[in-house]
Scaffold this active site. Structure first.
Site, PDB file in Angstrom:
ATOM      1  N   SER A   7       0.827  -1.206   0.000  1.00 56.89           N
ATOM      2  CA  SER A   7       0.000   0.000   0.000  1.00 56.89           C
ATOM      3  C   SER A   7       0.866   1.263   0.000  1.00 56.89           C
ATOM      4  O   SER A   7       0.393   2.343  -0.344  1.00 56.89           O
ATOM      5  CB  SER A   7      -0.893   0.004   1.241  1.00 56.89           C
ATOM      6  OG  SER A   7      -0.083  -0.032   2.396  1.00 56.89           O
ATOM      7  N   TYR A  38      -4.350  -0.134   3.497  1.00 63.50           N
ATOM      8  CA  TYR A  38      -5.175  -1.279   3.089  1.00 63.50           C
ATOM      9  C   TYR A  38      -5.882  -1.896   4.302  1.00 63.50           C
ATOM     10  O   TYR A  38      -6.937  -2.485   4.170  1.00 63.50           O
ATOM     11  CB  TYR A  38      -4.291  -2.355   2.456  1.00 63.50           C
ATOM     12  CG  TYR A  38      -3.977  -2.178   0.975  1.00 63.50           C
ATOM     13  CD1 TYR A  38      -4.275  -1.011   0.283  1.00 63.50           C
ATOM     14  CD2 TYR A  38      -3.378  -3.215   0.267  1.00 63.50           C
ATOM     15  CE1 TYR A  38      -3.969  -0.882  -1.068  1.00 63.50           C
ATOM     16  CE2 TYR A  38      -3.086  -3.101  -1.087  1.00 63.50           C
ATOM     17  CZ  TYR A  38      -3.379  -1.933  -1.748  1.00 63.50           C
ATOM     18  OH  TYR A  38      -3.089  -1.811  -3.093  1.00 63.50           O
ATOM     19  N   GLY A  39      -5.263  -1.753   5.459  1.00 64.03           N
ATOM     20  CA  GLY A  39      -5.747  -2.455   6.650  1.00 64.03           C
ATOM     21  C   GLY A  39      -7.105  -2.031   7.157  1.00 64.03           C
ATOM     22  O   GLY A  39      -7.682  -2.698   8.024  1.00 64.03           O
ATOM     23  N   CYS A  69       2.954  -7.315   1.266  1.00 65.97           N
ATOM     24  CA  CYS A  69       1.840  -6.741   2.005  1.00 65.97           C
ATOM     25  C   CYS A  69       1.082  -7.893   2.642  1.00 65.97           C
ATOM     26  O   CYS A  69       0.534  -8.744   1.937  1.00 65.97           O
ATOM     27  CB  CYS A  69       0.954  -5.971   1.023  1.00 65.97           C
ATOM     28  SG  CYS A  69      -0.620  -5.454   1.705  1.00 65.97           S
ATOM     29  N   ASN A  70       1.087  -7.922   3.971  1.00 62.88           N
ATOM     30  CA  ASN A  70       0.397  -9.014   4.675  1.00 62.88           C
ATOM     31  C   ASN A  70      -1.109  -8.949   4.501  1.00 62.88           C
ATOM     32  O   ASN A  70      -1.780  -9.968   4.424  1.00 62.88           O
ATOM     33  CB  ASN A  70       0.710  -8.941   6.170  1.00 62.88           C
ATOM     34  CG  ASN A  70       2.146  -9.313   6.477  1.00 62.88           C
ATOM     35  OD1 ASN A  70       2.444 -10.454   6.769  1.00 62.88           O
ATOM     36  ND2 ASN A  70       3.043  -8.343   6.402  1.00 62.88           N
ATOM     37  N   THR A  71      -1.653  -7.728   4.462  1.00 63.15           N
ATOM     38  CA  THR A  71      -3.107  -7.586   4.369  1.00 63.15           C
ATOM     39  C   THR A  71      -3.618  -8.225   3.078  1.00 63.15           C
ATOM     40  O   THR A  71      -4.619  -8.948   3.092  1.00 63.15           O
ATOM     41  CB  THR A  71      -3.491  -6.086   4.437  1.00 63.15           C
ATOM     42  OG1 THR A  71      -2.842  -5.507   5.572  1.00 63.15           O
ATOM     43  CG2 THR A  71      -4.978  -5.897   4.571  1.00 63.15           C
ATOM     44  N   GLU A 148       4.194   5.809   7.452  1.00 63.15           N
ATOM     45  CA  GLU A 148       3.947   6.541   6.200  1.00 63.15           C
ATOM     46  C   GLU A 148       4.200   8.042   6.370  1.00 63.15           C
ATOM     47  O   GLU A 148       4.720   8.698   5.487  1.00 63.15           O
ATOM     48  CB  GLU A 148       2.496   6.334   5.728  1.00 63.15           C
ATOM     49  CG  GLU A 148       2.221   5.001   5.074  1.00 63.15           C
ATOM     50  CD  GLU A 148       2.933   4.784   3.745  1.00 63.15           C
ATOM     51  OE1 GLU A 148       3.132   5.734   2.984  1.00 63.15           O
ATOM     52  OE2 GLU A 148       3.312   3.621   3.481  1.00 63.15           O
ATOM     53  N   CYS A 180       2.925  -7.050   9.392  1.00 63.81           N
ATOM     54  CA  CYS A 180       2.641  -5.954   8.462  1.00 63.81           C
ATOM     55  C   CYS A 180       4.011  -5.435   8.050  1.00 63.81           C
ATOM     56  O   CYS A 180       4.892  -5.244   8.900  1.00 63.81           O
ATOM     57  CB  CYS A 180       1.844  -4.852   9.153  1.00 63.81           C
ATOM     58  SG  CYS A 180       1.722  -3.339   8.149  1.00 63.81           S
ATOM     59  N   THR A 181       4.179  -5.205   6.755  1.00 66.42           N
ATOM     60  CA  THR A 181       5.524  -4.868   6.260  1.00 66.42           C
ATOM     61  C   THR A 181       5.980  -3.461   6.658  1.00 66.42           C
ATOM     62  O   THR A 181       7.153  -3.122   6.489  1.00 66.42           O
ATOM     63  CB  THR A 181       5.588  -5.039   4.737  1.00 66.42           C
ATOM     64  OG1 THR A 181       4.542  -4.259   4.135  1.00 66.42           O
ATOM     65  CG2 THR A 181       5.415  -6.490   4.354  1.00 66.42           C
ATOM     66  N   HIS A 182       5.070  -2.667   7.190  1.00 63.99           N
ATOM     67  CA  HIS A 182       5.483  -1.362   7.708  1.00 63.99           C
ATOM     68  C   HIS A 182       6.170  -1.502   9.079  1.00 63.99           C
ATOM     69  O   HIS A 182       6.856  -0.572   9.514  1.00 63.99           O
ATOM     70  CB  HIS A 182       4.272  -0.434   7.891  1.00 63.99           C
ATOM     71  CG  HIS A 182       3.738   0.156   6.626  1.00 63.99           C
ATOM     72  ND1 HIS A 182       2.973  -0.561   5.739  1.00 63.99           N
ATOM     73  CD2 HIS A 182       3.854   1.407   6.104  1.00 63.99           C
ATOM     74  CE1 HIS A 182       2.635   0.234   4.719  1.00 63.99           C
ATOM     75  NE2 HIS A 182       3.153   1.430   4.925  1.00 63.99           N
TER      76      HIS A 182
HETATM   77  N1  DGL Z   1       2.041  -2.981   4.724  1.00 71.27           N
HETATM   78  C1  DGL Z   1       0.804  -3.653   4.514  1.00 71.27           C
HETATM   79  C2  DGL Z   1       0.703  -4.934   5.275  1.00 71.27           C
HETATM   80  O1  DGL Z   1       1.703  -5.618   5.385  1.00 71.27           O
HETATM   81  C3  DGL Z   1      -0.448  -2.774   4.506  1.00 71.27           C
HETATM   82  C4  DGL Z   1      -0.607  -1.794   5.605  1.00 71.27           C
HETATM   83  C5  DGL Z   1      -1.809  -0.875   5.387  1.00 71.27           C
HETATM   84  O2  DGL Z   1      -1.839  -0.231   4.326  1.00 71.27           O
HETATM   85  O3  DGL Z   1      -2.715  -0.828   6.242  1.00 71.27           O
HETATM   86  O4  DGL Z   1      -0.327  -5.337   5.727  1.00 71.27           O
END
Ligand code: DGL
Length: 259
Positions: A7, A38-39, A69-71, A148, A180-182
């Site tokens: 995302s 995305y979450g 992206c895990n979501t 972000e 979550c990759t963030h």
């Molecule tokens: N980085 C993404 C993940 O791993 C999405 C985070 C988001 O946009 O909420 O889920």
């Protein structure tokens, strides 16, 4: 060619793990910054966004699409794979990480977005390999915004991160998956509040799968190239992303035509 998408800047943590593991390839990265986060979105919305991204990757001749992206891995991997597997190899995060927890006896923590936590995708996948696994899932959606928007030093961010770390300590988790990759970017702060917890980045479990896929397609390069694309606000992507990855060329803005 390898395509990664997320995302926003989160998937750069996956790209970094790949590069640190000496995988050389032509990489393209797509940050769907128009639709971040995305979450908090529905499955239908995420399916629509990721459809566009898959078509974009196919146009760019991507061989391997990494769901950084895990979501998306939690909500839409099966649908995307069903639709696109004859054109592109899709590598999801959660499904590749789960087998590595097959012998884990201690409580496993998973921190993630709202949507990933609600889907219980990590619990479902890990239980396939370890039927007695004890898993605690915790949503930390605000972490995405902190990363972000570079809100690391705000008092409210620090308080929020501290509360989440306290919860994990109370849940007796020894290992916590960064679902979550963030989130890998927040490990220094999380570790400050929960020094005895080992935070695990599932991107490291993708490496073997990627190497296998590259062998399957006969790819072997000595150098890597990188191109970055975003669906909105390239400047913010550059500012936030450069803290984690050496983005040499500014990201190109891509707007998908809606049919
Ligand atoms: N980085 C993404 C993940 O791993 C999405 C985070 C988001 O946009 O909420 O889920």
């Amino acid at each position: 060619m390898i395509g990664l998408f997320d995302s926003g800047v989160g998937g750069l943590s996956v790209l970094k793990a790949i590069v640190q593991n000496n995988i050389n390839e032509d990489f393209i990265y797509f940050g769907d910054t128009k639709n971040v986060p995305y979450g908090t979105k529905t499955k239908e919305q995420i399916l629509s966004y990721t459809h566009d991204i898959m078509r974009f990757f196919i146009d760019k001749h991507v061989d391997i699409a990494i769901m950084a992206c895990n979501t998306s891995s939690a909500l839409v991997y099966e649908e995307l794979n069903k639709e696109f597997s004859n054109k592109i190899k899709i590598c999801p995060l959660i499904q590749n990480a789960a087998p590595y927890f097959k012998n884990e006896n201690n409580t496993i923590g998973v921190i993630s977005t709202n949507a990933t936590a609600k889907s219980h995708a990590y619990t479902k996948e890990i239980l396939k390999y370890n039927s007695s696994a004890k898993i605690v899932e915790l949503e930390c959606q605000k972490f995405v915004e902190i990363v972000e928007k570079r809100l690391y030093n705000d008092a409210s961010s620090i308080e929020y991160i501290k509360n989440k770390a306290e919860f994990l300590k109370q849940s007796a988790c020894k290992k916590v998956i960064l679902g979550c990759t963030h989130f890998p970017y927040l490990v220094p702060i999380l570790t400050k509040f929960a020094p005895d917890i080992e935070f695990i980045d599932p991107a490291n479990y993708l490496i073997k799968a990627i190497k296998n896929e590259l062998t399957n397609i006969g790819a072997q390069k000595n150098n890597s190239t990188y191109r970055f694309y975003v669906s909105s606000n390239p400047e913010n992507f550059q500012q936030s992303g450069s803290l984690f990855f050496d983005i040499k060329e500014p990201a190109e803005l891509i707007e998908f035509a809606r049919v």
